[in-house]
Design a protein around this motif. Structure first.
Motif, short mmCIF file in Angstrom:
data_model
loop_
_atom_site.label_atom_id
_atom_site.label_comp_id
_atom_site.label_asym_id
_atom_site.label_seq_id
_atom_site.Cartn_x
_atom_site.Cartn_y
_atom_site.Cartn_z
N GLY A 306 5.23 9.99 19.00
CA GLY A 306 5.25 11.94 19.48
C GLY A 306 4.57 12.65 18.66
N GLU A 307 5.14 13.50 18.47
CA GLU A 307 4.36 14.28 17.82
C GLU A 307 4.08 13.52 15.94
N TYR A 308 4.36 12.58 15.91
CA TYR A 308 3.88 11.81 13.96
C TYR A 308 3.19 11.01 14.20
N VAL A 309 2.68 10.40 13.55
CA VAL A 309 2.03 9.16 12.62
C VAL A 309 3.17 8.05 12.13
N GLN A 310 3.01 7.24 12.63
CA GLN A 310 3.57 6.69 11.52
C GLN A 310 2.70 5.78 10.42
N ALA A 311 2.63 5.53 9.79
CA ALA A 311 1.35 4.73 9.04
C ALA A 311 1.70 3.67 7.58
#
Lengths: 358, 518
Positions: A306-311
């Protein structure tokens, strides 16, 4: 001083020796929307029922416009409180038309002028929720969103002192929820209604309410304007209830709090419990990840959600650090797995929590 | 769950159609027998003034009892479900437990103490007391199905408990109440034992009399056909009244209790009324039979009692196994492959169940006389008749069990490369074992209490508990009636208790209870 529309003092309630509400204090000012936010089983619906008069609290008092309606040996029946209720799935009366539902709580007036007054009020209320022309429809002919709006119109029709909306949008599809909640918010604001919105959805609470009270295990753990809860949450639960978070271990070094990604002045922390070390809670917008050849971190994985990034990054020692919920806008799309990256703390942190994340 | 459009296994369909034939074909013979003497004779019998009186009396009794039981049963259901009466669970059981007392057992107690009750009024009273639990269960189930949030919303709109009950609750349950009243009326129309003991000349009793009189074989058949038509009127009305049910939602999310209406000063009155009701319905007959058994000189010899008990158990067991064996494939077909044939077969079975027992019994008599002479007044024909009467009880329970089982389980079984039969035996059947056990018990107990088919079709010299009770009642030997009456009540206590404890009795369970009383 303006008298609060609703005042709860030390409300406690138990079901079968199990305390579901514990020492609840809450005030709702006239003409405002207060959200009562909490997870399933936190006691929010029970509190709504205490306010509406369907449950008599074990102890504590409920005042409406300064009048004691429950507690201290007093108990005013639900129908005498002027507290409208919008239940979870609308609970429309299936044997009545839309107009019949909206008119249900209006005074019974006989004669032509009386009927005209009722019809006019029904029309006004349906207009308010964008359902003009639906008067003669049967309730089963309406979509879920329309049913909820009729339930709101029905609750507002007798101009109650307070409207309790109990998870009014939870049964709707995600695609509908935003639009319907906006229409309901507009209707409430149009009539200057005082409302208590019971919800588990933080975005709904923050978007619709002037004030938010977070309930957990039968206690209000923090209340205040949405911006305050978002920026200065006092507990991890409130922080997480308020939206996406990034959690970093932090240690106190003089006036600074040190993390893997650098230090931040204590003065910039919204809420600080004062311990030597803890969990620094940040919002995604407070971190930026950028590719930089000389940086000491290496990007291991990325996933856009969505509007987030998991890193996930690894440091010079090879230790992996999960960075959940980085904001896409603060993330440079040119970065690739294996690139060296730097991570900056951009602004004030939300708070320093004592507890470990769940 | 929506049944999928797959092909119906032929063997299951054949059994389903045989079940339907068992229910319907005998009725055809009833019509043939009625028309045997020609239309002129039929019209002559029907045209007699006493048939009109008979119809009016039968329908009148059915409607008066239905309305009275509707009034009382709805009130008791409301008291238990919506008022602040203490120990509502206990009172619910107390109202339902009279299901354990067969109507003829109750009627005999009343008539013995007060012979004057052998009248239309007396029958009205006894049948009302025995049908109140049916309405109570029916309305309770509907009240429980209503979304409590609706009543809360109404109260929050400034409406008091009485207004909410009149303008919200009653309008939403009125169809159910009407259907319950018609169901109770249908039961009264079918009742044989109580009206015979109370000597009220209604259809069932008069039909038996006409058959026994023997000099005019057509009269019994013609009257039975008339009763079929009147019953069909009630069955169709009940179906129309029930409709598809009001679309109400059930609250999800937080657990909520129903808002209870405070009875205030009426609370002790309501408690006393419920206790009085149970005392009259159950306490009075049970106490009477205990008193007669221990206070009088029973002529019943132990050997006679044991023989009747063993016959009852054997017959009940045989009928139960046969009914379940026939109902099982039908229930499976109906729940999985809903089509014209399966629905038709189900309706046929339900029709035989809804018609008065005396009509079905008489139909089998004509079948026996005309085509099955070798087994007439022998056990096989009696078993067939009892299966026709009771198989819909098993069908209702089994069908509900099949419908509760997720279709995906069988699909996964088939997808693993197994045959349909293998999946049925290894996956489907084990999950409905409790329902099979329940069906066996219900059918066996119902058969034990059944009267008309036993009286008309049992082999000469064979007796069950109910026929022995009937014989002793015929000579007004109270002390000898008592052991049989108490045994039959004891048989029925457990299912009545289970019916009471079931949170939400389904239509199937209501039908079970209705037949149990016959």
């Amino acid at each position: 001083m303006i008298l609060p529309r609703l005042r709860l003092a030390a409300i406690t309630h138990s079901f079968a020796h199990e305390e579901v509400l514990s020492g609840i204090d809450l005030e709702v000012a006239p003409g405002t929307v207060t959200a009562l936010m909490g997870e399933s089983g936190s006691g929010k619906t029970t509190l709504g029922r205490v306010i509406a008069g369907f449950v008599s609290p074990s102890s504590g008092t409920v005042h409406l416009d300064g009048k004691l309606v429950a507690g201290n040996g007093e108990f005013l029946a639900p129908e005498l409180r002027s507290v409208g209720v919008v239940p979870q799935e609308g609970a429309l009366f299936s044997h009545l038309s839309v107009a019949g539902n909206v008119a249900f709580g209006l005074p019974q007036r006989t004669g032509r002028s009386g009927r005209a007054t009722r019809a006019k009020r029904v029309q006004e209320c349906l207009e308010m929720v964008g359902l003009s022309g639906f008067e003669d429809r049967r309730t089963y002919q309406l979509s879920g969103g329309q049913q909820q709006r009729v339930a709101v119109a029905r609750a507002l029709a007798p101009s109650p002192r307070l409207v309790v909306l109990d998870e009014p949008f939870s049964a709707l599809d995600a695609s509908l929820r935003g639009a319907v909640s906006q229409q309901v918010a507009d209707a409430l604001s149009h009539v200057g209604a005082t409302a208590l919105l019971i919800t588990h959805d933080a975005s709904e609470a923050f978007r619709m309410a002037d004030s938010v009270a977070v309930l957990a295990a039968g206690r209000i753990i923090q209340s205040g304007p949405p911006s305050e809860l978002y920026d200065k949450p006092r507990t991890l639960k409130v922080a997480q209830a308020g939206g996406a978070t990034v959690l970093l271990n932090a240690t106190r070094h003089g006036p600074l709090l040190s993390t893997t990604f650098g230090s931040i002045p204590q003065s910039q922390v919204g809420y600080d419990f004062g311990g030597e070390s803890g969990i620094l809670v940040l919002r995604p917008r407070q971190l930026r990840l950028t590719p930089r050849p000389e940086a000491s971190f290496r990007l291991e994985t990325i996933r856009i959600d969505g509007e987030y990034v998991q890193a996930c990054v690894s440091d010079a020692n090879g230790d992996r650090i999960e960075l959940k919920s980085l904001r896409v806008s603060e993330f440079e799309s040119s970065v690739r797995i294996g690139d060296s990256v730097s991570i900056e703390l951009l602004s004030a942190a939300s708070f320093l929590a004592r507890e470990s994340p769940a | 769950m929506q049944p999928r459009a797959l092909s119906v296994p032929r063997s299951a369909l054949v059994i389903a159609l045989l079940a339907a034939a068992l229910a319907v074909v005998p009725l055809a013979y009833l019509f043939i027998q009625a028309l045997d003497a020609g239309w002129e004779r039929v019209l002559q019998i029907l045209g007699r003034s006493d048939v009109l009186q008979l119809t009016l009396r039968s329908v009148g009794l059915a409607l008066v009892v239905g309305l009275l039981a509707g009034l009382v049963g709805t009130t008791t259901a409301w008291l238990v479900e919506r008022s602040d009466i203490p120990a509502p669970g206990f009172f619910h059981v107390l109202v339902v437990i009279p299901l354990a007392v067969p109507s003829y057992v109750a009627a005999y107690a009343w008539v013995t103490w007060w012979p004057v009750t052998a009248s239309f009024l007396g029958a009205t009273a006894v049948l009302t007391l025995t049908t109140i639990p049916l309405i109570h269960l029916y309305v309770t189930a509907v009240l429980r199905g209503l979304d409590p949030a609706q009543e809360e919303a109404a109260r929050s709109l400034g409406r008091g408990p009485l207004y909410v009950m009149v303008h919200l609750t009653v309008p939403q349950v009125r169809r159910a109440i009407a259907a319950g009243v018609l169901l109770a009326s249908l039961y009264v129309l079918a009742d044989f034992g109580a009206v015979a003991i109370m000597r009220v000349p209604v259809f069932t009793w008069v039909i038996l009399g006409a058959y026994r009189a023997g000099f005019d074989p057509s009269r019994a058949a013609v009257l039975a056909v008339a009763l079929v038509l009147v019953s069909l009127l009630f069955i169709v009305s009940e179906s129309l009244a029930r409709g598809r049910g009001e679309p109400t939602t059930s609250a999800r999310g937080a657990i909520r209790e129903t808002v209870q209406v405070p009875l205030k000063t009426l609370r002790p009155v309501a408690v006393c009324a419920l206790i009085l009701l149970a005392s009259i319905s159950v306490g009075f007959p049970v106490a009477s039979y205990i008193y007669w058994w221990f206070g009088g000189r029973s002529e019943v010899e132990l050997e006679e009692f044991i023989r009747a008990l063993l016959t009852t158990l054997t017959l009940g067991g045989t009928v139960a196994v046969a009914a379940v064996l026939v109902a099982l494939p039908l229930a499976w077909v109906v729940s999985r492959f809903r089509g014209v044939l399966s629905v038709g077969a189900e309706r046929a079975v339900m029709l035989a169940h809804s018609l008065p027992g005396i009509v079905v019994a008489l139909s089998f008599v004509y079948v026996g006389v005309r085509v099955l002479q070798p087994i007439y007044q022998r056990w096989p024909l009696l078993v067939l008749a009892e299966v026709a009467l009771t198989m819909s009880l098993a069908l209702g329970v089994l069908r509900a069990a099949f419908e509760q089982q997720p279709l995906v389980l069988t699909e996964v079984g088939r997808a693993s490369g197994n045959s349909r039969f293998f999946v049925f035996v290894r996956v489907t059947l084990p999950s409905v074992l409790p329902a099979i056990a329940a069906s066996l018990a219900i059918v066996a107990i119902t058969t034990a209490k059944e009267l008309p088919a036993l009286l008309l079709l049992r082999p000469a010299g064979s007796d069950t508990l109910s026929t022995r009770l009937w014989a002793w009642a015929g000579v007004s030997d109270d002390a000898s009636v008592a052991p049989y009456a108490l045994t039959l009540i004891a048989f029925s206590v457990l299912p009545a208790f289970v019916a009471a404890r079931l949170g939400r009795p389904t239509r199937a369970s209501v039908m079970v209870d209705r037949r149990e009383l016959v």
